[in-house]
Design a protein around this motif. Structure first.
Motif, PDB file in Angstrom:
ATOM      1  N   LYS A 371      28.115   1.232 -56.512  1.00 39.31           N
ATOM      2  CA  LYS A 371      29.148   0.273 -56.922  1.00 39.31           C
ATOM      3  C   LYS A 371      29.140  -0.985 -56.066  1.00 39.31           C
ATOM      4  CE  LYS A 371      32.431   3.554 -58.979  1.00 39.31           C
ATOM      5  NZ  LYS A 371      33.808   4.107 -58.921  1.00 39.31           N
ATOM      6  N   GLY A 372      28.932  -0.809 -54.745  1.00 40.67           N
ATOM      7  CA  GLY A 372      28.932  -1.965 -53.861  1.00 40.67           C
ATOM      8  C   GLY A 372      27.837  -2.952 -54.196  1.00 40.67           C
ATOM      9  N   ARG A 373      26.623  -2.453 -54.404  1.00 39.60           N
ATOM     10  CA  ARG A 373      25.501  -3.336 -54.713  1.00 39.60           C
ATOM     11  C   ARG A 373      25.655  -3.960 -56.095  1.00 39.60           C
ATOM     12  NH1 ARG A 373      20.669  -0.602 -52.872  1.00 39.60           N
ATOM     13  NH2 ARG A 373      20.807  -1.902 -51.005  1.00 39.60           N
ATOM     14  N   VAL A 374      26.126  -3.203 -57.069  1.00 40.43           N
ATOM     15  CA  VAL A 374      26.372  -3.765 -58.406  1.00 40.43           C
ATOM     16  C   VAL A 374      27.419  -4.867 -58.318  1.00 40.43           C
ATOM     17  CG1 VAL A 374      27.247  -3.291 -60.724  1.00 40.43           C
ATOM     18  CG2 VAL A 374      25.669  -1.685 -59.650  1.00 40.43           C
ATOM     19  N   GLY A 375      28.444  -4.644 -57.499  1.00 43.53           N
ATOM     20  CA  GLY A 375      29.484  -5.657 -57.326  1.00 43.53           C
ATOM     21  C   GLY A 375      28.933  -6.943 -56.722  1.00 43.53           C
ATOM     22  N   LYS A 376      28.052  -6.808 -55.728  1.00 43.47           N
ATOM     23  CA  LYS A 376      27.447  -8.000 -55.121  1.00 43.47           C
ATOM     24  C   LYS A 376      26.555  -8.733 -56.119  1.00 43.47           C
ATOM     25  CE  LYS A 376      25.670  -6.154 -51.306  1.00 43.47           C
ATOM     26  NZ  LYS A 376      24.990  -6.143 -49.971  1.00 43.47           N
ATOM     27  N   LEU A 377      25.838  -7.972 -56.935  1.00 46.41           N
ATOM     28  CA  LEU A 377      24.999  -8.590 -57.951  1.00 46.41           C
ATOM     29  C   LEU A 377      25.846  -9.338 -58.976  1.00 46.41           C
ATOM     30  CD1 LEU A 377      22.292  -9.091 -59.378  1.00 46.41           C
ATOM     31  CD2 LEU A 377      22.514  -6.818 -60.433  1.00 46.41           C
ATOM     32  N   GLU A 378      26.937  -8.730 -59.400  1.00 46.98           N
ATOM     33  CA  GLU A 378      27.808  -9.387 -60.381  1.00 46.98           C
ATOM     34  C   GLU A 378      28.440 -10.637 -59.789  1.00 46.98           C
ATOM     35  OE1 GLU A 378      29.130  -5.539 -63.122  1.00 46.98           O
ATOM     36  OE2 GLU A 378      30.376  -6.130 -61.404  1.00 46.98           O
ATOM     37  N   SER A 379      28.775 -10.614 -58.509  1.00 44.31           N
ATOM     38  CA  SER A 379      29.325 -11.813 -57.860  1.00 44.31           C
ATOM     39  C   SER A 379      28.303 -12.945 -57.855  1.00 44.31           C
ATOM     40  CB  SER A 379      29.748 -11.494 -56.421  1.00 44.31           C
ATOM     41  OG  SER A 379      30.834 -10.599 -56.403  1.00 44.31           O
ATOM     42  N   GLU A 380      27.041 -12.606 -57.599  1.00 47.58           N
ATOM     43  CA  GLU A 380      25.995 -13.627 -57.610  1.00 47.58           C
ATOM     44  C   GLU A 380      25.751 -14.145 -59.021  1.00 47.58           C
ATOM     45  OE1 GLU A 380      22.518 -15.938 -56.237  1.00 47.58           O
ATOM     46  OE2 GLU A 380      24.601 -15.514 -55.704  1.00 47.58           O
ATOM     47  N   ILE A 381      25.813 -13.286 -60.015  1.00 47.89           N
ATOM     48  CA  ILE A 381      25.677 -13.735 -61.408  1.00 47.89           C
ATOM     49  C   ILE A 381      26.790 -14.724 -61.749  1.00 47.89           C
ATOM     50  CG2 ILE A 381      25.820 -12.986 -63.825  1.00 47.89           C
ATOM     51  CD1 ILE A 381      24.467 -10.337 -62.881  1.00 47.89           C
ATOM     52  N   GLU A 382      27.992 -14.440 -61.304  1.00 50.38           N
ATOM     53  CA  GLU A 382      29.113 -15.357 -61.552  1.00 50.38           C
ATOM     54  C   GLU A 382      28.893 -16.694 -60.852  1.00 50.38           C
ATOM     55  OE1 GLU A 382      32.492 -13.142 -60.284  1.00 50.38           O
ATOM     56  OE2 GLU A 382      32.408 -11.737 -61.980  1.00 50.38           O
ATOM     57  N   ARG A 383      28.330 -16.652 -59.629  1.00 50.66           N
ATOM     58  CA  ARG A 383      28.039 -17.902 -58.921  1.00 50.66           C
ATOM     59  C   ARG A 383      27.006 -18.721 -59.689  1.00 50.66           C
ATOM     60  NH1 ARG A 383      24.463 -20.559 -56.011  1.00 50.66           N
ATOM     61  NH2 ARG A 383      22.890 -18.930 -56.249  1.00 50.66           N
ATOM     62  N   ILE A 384      25.964 -18.042 -60.166  1.00 51.89           N
ATOM     63  CA  ILE A 384      24.927 -18.731 -60.940  1.00 51.89           C
ATOM     64  C   ILE A 384      25.537 -19.340 -62.207  1.00 51.89           C
ATOM     65  CG2 ILE A 384      22.850 -18.369 -62.330  1.00 51.89           C
ATOM     66  CD1 ILE A 384      22.121 -18.386 -59.449  1.00 51.89           C
ATOM     67  N   ALA A 385      26.436 -18.634 -62.845  1.00 52.72           N
ATOM     68  CA  ALA A 385      27.083 -19.157 -64.056  1.00 52.72           C
ATOM     69  C   ALA A 385      27.841 -20.441 -63.745  1.00 52.72           C
ATOM     70  CB  ALA A 385      28.018 -18.106 -64.646  1.00 52.72           C
ATOM     71  N   ARG A 386      28.579 -20.449 -62.647  1.00 53.30           N
ATOM     72  CA  ARG A 386      29.311 -21.670 -62.267  1.00 53.30           C
ATOM     73  C   ARG A 386      28.341 -22.803 -61.980  1.00 53.30           C
ATOM     74  NH1 ARG A 386      32.239 -17.762 -59.358  1.00 53.30           N
ATOM     75  NH2 ARG A 386      31.161 -18.335 -57.403  1.00 53.30           N
ATOM     76  N   PHE A 387      27.267 -22.482 -61.277  1.00 52.46           N
ATOM     77  CA  PHE A 387      26.275 -23.510 -60.948  1.00 52.46           C
ATOM     78  C   PHE A 387      25.645 -24.090 -62.214  1.00 52.46           C
ATOM     79  CE2 PHE A 387      21.746 -24.466 -60.010  1.00 52.46           C
ATOM     80  CZ  PHE A 387      21.960 -25.604 -59.248  1.00 52.46           C
ATOM     81  N   ALA A 388      25.439 -23.244 -63.215  1.00 56.95           N
ATOM     82  CA  ALA A 388      24.826 -23.684 -64.476  1.00 56.95           C
ATOM     83  C   ALA A 388      25.854 -24.266 -65.446  1.00 56.95           C
ATOM     84  CB  ALA A 388      24.098 -22.520 -65.130  1.00 56.95           C
ATOM     85  N   ASP A 389      27.091 -24.452 -64.961  1.00 56.76           N
ATOM     86  CA  ASP A 389      28.176 -25.005 -65.790  1.00 56.76           C
ATOM     87  C   ASP A 389      28.468 -24.148 -67.011  1.00 56.76           C
ATOM     88  OD1 ASP A 389      28.724 -27.228 -64.160  1.00 56.76           O
ATOM     89  OD2 ASP A 389      27.099 -28.374 -65.070  1.00 56.76           O
ATOM     90  N   CYS A 390      28.408 -22.838 -66.826  1.00 58.08           N
ATOM     91  CA  CYS A 390      28.773 -21.903 -67.885  1.00 58.08           C
ATOM     92  C   CYS A 390      30.128 -21.286 -67.536  1.00 58.08           C
ATOM     93  CB  CYS A 390      27.725 -20.802 -68.030  1.00 58.08           C
ATOM     94  SG  CYS A 390      26.128 -21.397 -68.632  1.00 58.08           S
TER      95      CYS A 390
END
Length: 403
Positions: A371-390
């Motif tokens: 769960k911890g690693r999946v959570g960190k991955l999902e946080s990074e996906i969200e960061r990438i989404a913000r960076f890509a203006d999604c």
């Protein structure tokens, strides 16, 4: 010949040094134009690529190292401050303008190499267009490939169907008479080099030996440890023979030393490093524990074989692989956590839907997805989404491909 006292760098330390020298150890503060400039200078160059599945490679490379990075930071450094210029290393890249005088070696060598190759390739009289294109730029200002040779037949084909003036334009850029002054969208706009490169760098000259020494020394500094072949390949500016001769001379003088570097499989490989680098191995900064999604063209992965030896991570981009033969996907991003490449992710920005869509994440065989690693991955996906203006993220129902 190596002596019994040849130091051995264990795999964990080698990874830590490698990632530190590639700008992936430190991650603090927020991006500014000055910090972006410092980061590119420390890396040596950043590869430029047109594929915009999520964001273009150069922007993703900088974003993964600098929280809050914005595309306007790079634009200012290239187009206003002129602290960077665009040219070739192993591929199209943005490079510190302070390095420009050393690129004269590349201009000279490309002129000799390309003129014969392109004569055979094009056979369309592109050399006759040199003066015409230069006069157009001199008299009327910056041009693009679409504004030279306007009376020449166009084709919808790729680089192999360039019209003569387009070929001349690219040749004049590759050989230093023209420089990219800015881009419109992703299209290069060219001007006379003397109107783009600041005079201080334009006037500076180095002889062959000075450029060889600069290229080899600066490559080894940025790689941390390297073979002579890896040193030559870093900038792709000097030949393997020149790099080998440099290494032999500097080894004899004591300016560099030999080491054995442990790979992910436990094997040892001979490399060179600077004595001052060896002295820093016990004080390397700790690596961030967060997960980071990297560009397929990230400097840390540019040399695929080196990255595979060091991390045990086999990675190939499948853009040019026919879809039925792809193992993962068209444009799959490597994922880094600490000192390990833990998997790869297939995702795409659908900007018309304001959405980043994740098709699949494949963890490496030894990576446990708790769960911890999946959570960190999902946080990074969200960061990438913000960076890509999604504004949102969507996932395939089976996106987490845990065996």
């Amino acid at each position: 010949m190596m002596s019994a006292a040849t130091p051995i760098i264990d795999n964990t330390t080698a990874r830590q040094l490698f990632l530190d020298r590639h700008g992936l150890a430190a991650l603090s503060g927020s991006a500014t134009t000055d910090r972006v400039n410092e980061t590119i200078s420390a890396l040596g160059f950043v590869q430029v690529d047109s594929i915009n599945t999520v964001s273009r490679a150069h922007h993703m490379i900088l974003s993964s190292r600098l929280p809050g990075y914005k595309e306007t930071h790079l634009k200012r450094l290239l187009e206003k401050d002129r602290h960077l210029f665009e040219h070739w290393t192993h591929d199209a890249s943005v490079i510190p303008t302070s390095s420009f005088p050393h690129w004269r070696l590349r201009f000279d060598r490309d002129r000799a190499k390309l003129i014969g190759r392109w004569r055979n390739w094009r056979q369309n009289g592109f050399e006759e267009k040199f003066n015409e294109v230069l006069k157009q730029v001199s008299d009327h200002g910056p041009v693009s490939s679409s504004t030279v040779g306007e009376d020449e037949a166009r084709s919808k084909g790729g680089w192999w169907n360039w019209h003569p003036s387009k070929t001349a334009l690219e040749f004049l850029w590759r050989t230093g008479e023209l420089s990219v002054c800015h881009r419109r969208g992703f299209q290069k706009i060219y001007d006379l080099t003397e109107r783009v490169i600041p005079q201080a760098h334009l006037a500076q000259r180095f002889d062959l030996e000075e450029t060889i020494d600069w290229a080899a020394r600066s490559a080894l500094d940025r790689l941390g440890f390297a073979t002579s072949g890896e040193i030559a390949a870093f900038w792709d500016l000097i030949t393997p023979a020149e790099a080998k001769t440099w290494c032999e001379a500097k080894l004899a003088s004591g300016e560099i030393m030999e080491t054995l570097t442990e790979g992910a499989d436990g094997s040892l490989r001979k490399s060179f490093l600077m004595p001052e680098t060896l002295a820093t191995l016990n004080t390397l900064p700790p690596l961030p524990s967060r997960v980071r999604i990297l560009s397929p063209f990230d400097p840390a992965l540019r040399d695929r074989k080196r990255a595979e030896r060091l991390f045990g991570f086999h990675y190939r981009i499948e853009v040019f692989v026919p879809e039925p033969r792809r193992q993962y996907g068209y444009y799959v991003f490597p994922v880094l956590e600490g000192d390990s490449l833990i998997g790869r992710i297939d995702m795409k920005a659908y900007r018309s839907d304001d959405r980043l869509h994740v098709r699949a994440f494949w963890p490496e065989a030894k990576t446990r997805m708790g769960k911890g690693r999946v959570g960190k991955l999902e946080s990074e996906i969200e960061r990438i989404a913000r960076f890509a203006d999604c504004g949102s993220v969507s996932f395939e129902s089976d996106w987490l491909r845990v065996p």
